[in-house]
Design an enzyme around this catalytic site. Structure first.
Site, PDB file in Angstrom:
ATOM      1  N   ARG A 107      13.587  13.243  -4.650  1.00  0.00           N
ATOM      2  CA  ARG A 107      12.446  13.249  -5.580  1.00  0.00           C
ATOM      3  C   ARG A 107      12.930  13.266  -7.023  1.00  0.00           C
ATOM      4  NH1 ARG A 107       7.060  11.978  -5.632  1.00  0.00           N
ATOM      5  NH2 ARG A 107       5.910  13.254  -7.113  1.00  0.00           N
ATOM      6  N   GLU A 126       1.001   7.000   0.769  1.00  0.00           N
ATOM      7  CA  GLU A 126       1.845   5.958   0.179  1.00  0.00           C
ATOM      8  C   GLU A 126       2.625   5.194   1.249  1.00  0.00           C
ATOM      9  OE1 GLU A 126       4.154   7.717  -2.917  1.00  0.00           O
ATOM     10  OE2 GLU A 126       2.481   7.776  -4.331  1.00  0.00           O
ATOM     11  N   GLU A 147       0.945  12.114  -9.944  1.00  0.00           N
ATOM     12  CA  GLU A 147      -0.310  12.122 -10.690  1.00  0.00           C
ATOM     13  C   GLU A 147      -0.459  10.857 -11.538  1.00  0.00           C
ATOM     14  OE1 GLU A 147       1.124  16.287  -9.949  1.00  0.00           O
ATOM     15  OE2 GLU A 147       1.992  14.461 -10.770  1.00  0.00           O
ATOM     16  N   GLU A 189      11.528   2.463  -7.493  1.00  0.00           N
ATOM     17  CA  GLU A 189      11.819   1.597  -6.347  1.00  0.00           C
ATOM     18  C   GLU A 189      11.200   2.094  -5.043  1.00  0.00           C
ATOM     19  OE1 GLU A 189      15.608  -1.066  -7.120  1.00  0.00           O
ATOM     20  OE2 GLU A 189      16.150   0.908  -6.335  1.00  0.00           O
TER      21      GLU A 189
END
Length: 428
Positions: A280, A346, A69, A317
């Site tokens: 994640r 992405e 977000e 990264e």
């Protein structure tokens, strides 16, 4: 009982309960600090204690839950800063990783000195009031499903215009609000402007009580490719020494065994192949590395020729690793994990071939936009079957990445339209 009275009673009940729970929440913050899920800087801010004074002039407050977000908000922040040299933007996040990614991205932004990064207060009435009384935002916006009854009620009591950006409401979330439907309606009806992520989300938000939905679009459609340092990319390519590489991105607990098994199958055909696994939540890196006997980037370790797996458990990264243009499997999507998916746009914007498991409920619209630019897999043999031809042929990998990128080009006008709508809510 009328819906208004019901909502008021439930709101009062939540107000009282959260007040009573405040001591337990303070203790839980300390526990989260010990587990790396809070920082020393975040603890006072989670109780509404600001780390700096409010700047003069117009202040727009944007709140994002976590990394995804926050990244999606950055184009809107840039458009707000561009709209007026006197305007400041307060960006709050709910996680250490979200705050870290914000600090990582701000230096490259024009006007970044007018952006204030803070942690959001927990939904305790006194903490939220302390936050709002200090910052006194002229306009506020919450992103996706950040619906906190006390904070929203406090904004409404202060006559502060509040927007909902990228409003998201799944069937499961709507069902979970069933017993408190009037409280949900009370919250949603207070938003001065609502942007729904999709037509399906708009319908659910309207069913839940939203009275004004002015835009249906996905905020993530406005995001540019994730940034990276060209010098760092050259260093990374040198380190990898031309090895065939693929990336398992934003993985969650329950997926690691499938990814490691797929890595083993791939190496039976492509012996020098390397799997880059990006959890994640970076704190999972130590556990994954211990189970797989793999090096960790967070410790400065690099993969030797015999290593088939490299755990990249660092923050900020993702753009660098996606810039390799290698095939990418998006996590939180395989059987065995909680599921919901992550944003496939992405890797696609970095011209990476993209695959995903079937559990993509949180990003169904983005995957639909990808059309034939994404491959769906479930098992280690599925993953290996997708990967091996791409790793054996750089040309095939390039073609698949270019096809994915064509479906993911950012919307150049969306962020500007959102910024203008937010500013229109503020003082004239």
């Amino acid at each position: 009982m009328s819906s208004l009275l019901c909502g008021a009673m439930l709101g009062a009940g939540w107000h009282g309960l959260s007040t009573l729970l405040a001591p337990a929440l303070r203790l839980n913050l300390r526990r989260r600090l010990a587990r790396g899920r809070e920082s020393l800087a975040s603890l006072p801010q989670r109780r509404g204690l600001a780390s700096r004074s409010r700047p003069p002039g117009l202040l727009v407050w944007l709140h994002a839950a976590s990394v995804g977000e926050t990244v999606a908000l950055l184009p809107v922040v840039e458009q707000l800063l561009d709209a007026s040299p006197a305007l400041h933007v307060l960006v709050t996040t709910g996680t250490v990783t979200g705050n870290a990614i914000l600090h990582d991205r701000l230096p490259a932004m024009a006007g970044q000195e007018r952006v204030i990064a803070q942690f959001a207060p927990l939904d305790v009435p006194r903490w939220g009031a302390r936050f709002l009384d200090h910052w006194r935002p002229d306009v506020g916006a919450l992103v996706e499903s950040e619906l906190w009854p006390n904070l929203i009620a406090a904004c409404h009591a202060r006559h502060m215009p509040l927007a909902l950006l990228n409003g998201r409401m799944s069937d499961r979330s709507l069902a979970s609000w069933r017993r408190a439907a009037c409280l949900l309606a009370r919250m949603l009806s207070t938003f001065a402007w609502v942007m729904a992520r999709s037509a399906e989300d708009a319908a659910r938000l309207q069913h839940g009580g939203a009275t004004r939905i002015d835009l249906i679009a996905d905020l993530k459609d406005a995001a540019p490719p994730l940034p990276h340092d060209p010098a760092a990319l050259a260093e990374l390519r040198s380190l990898l020494a031309g090895r065939p590489v693929w990336v398992a991105a934003s993985t969650h607990e329950g997926e690691d065994a499938t990814i490691i098994a797929a890595s083993t199958l791939v190496r039976q055909v492509v012996p020098d192949a390397l799997t880059i696994l990006i959890p994640r939540h970076p704190e999972r890196g130590a556990d994954i590395a211990a189970r797989a006997s793999a090096p960790r980037r967070a410790l400065g370790q690099t993969p030797a020729a015999q290593d088939g797996l490299w755990i990249c458990d660092t923050l900020g990264e993702m753009g660098l690793l996606l810039a390799l243009g290698a095939p990418v499997l998006m996590g939180n999507s395989l059987p065995g994990c909680a599921g919901g998916g992550h944003n496939p746009l992405e890797p696609a914007r970095a011209a990476c071939p993209v695959a995903s498991g079937p559990r993509i409920g949180n990003f169904r619209q983005a995957y639909a936009r990808m059309e034939d630019g994404v491959r769906f897999v479930e098992t280690p043999p599925d993953i290996a079957q997708w990967l091996i031809p791409l790793l054996q042929s750089p040309e095939a990998c390039h073609r698949a990445g270019a096809r994915a990128r064509r479906h993911a080009l950012p919307d150049s006008t969306l962020a500007r339209n959102i910024a203008q709508a937010l500013l229109a809510l503020g003082p004239r």
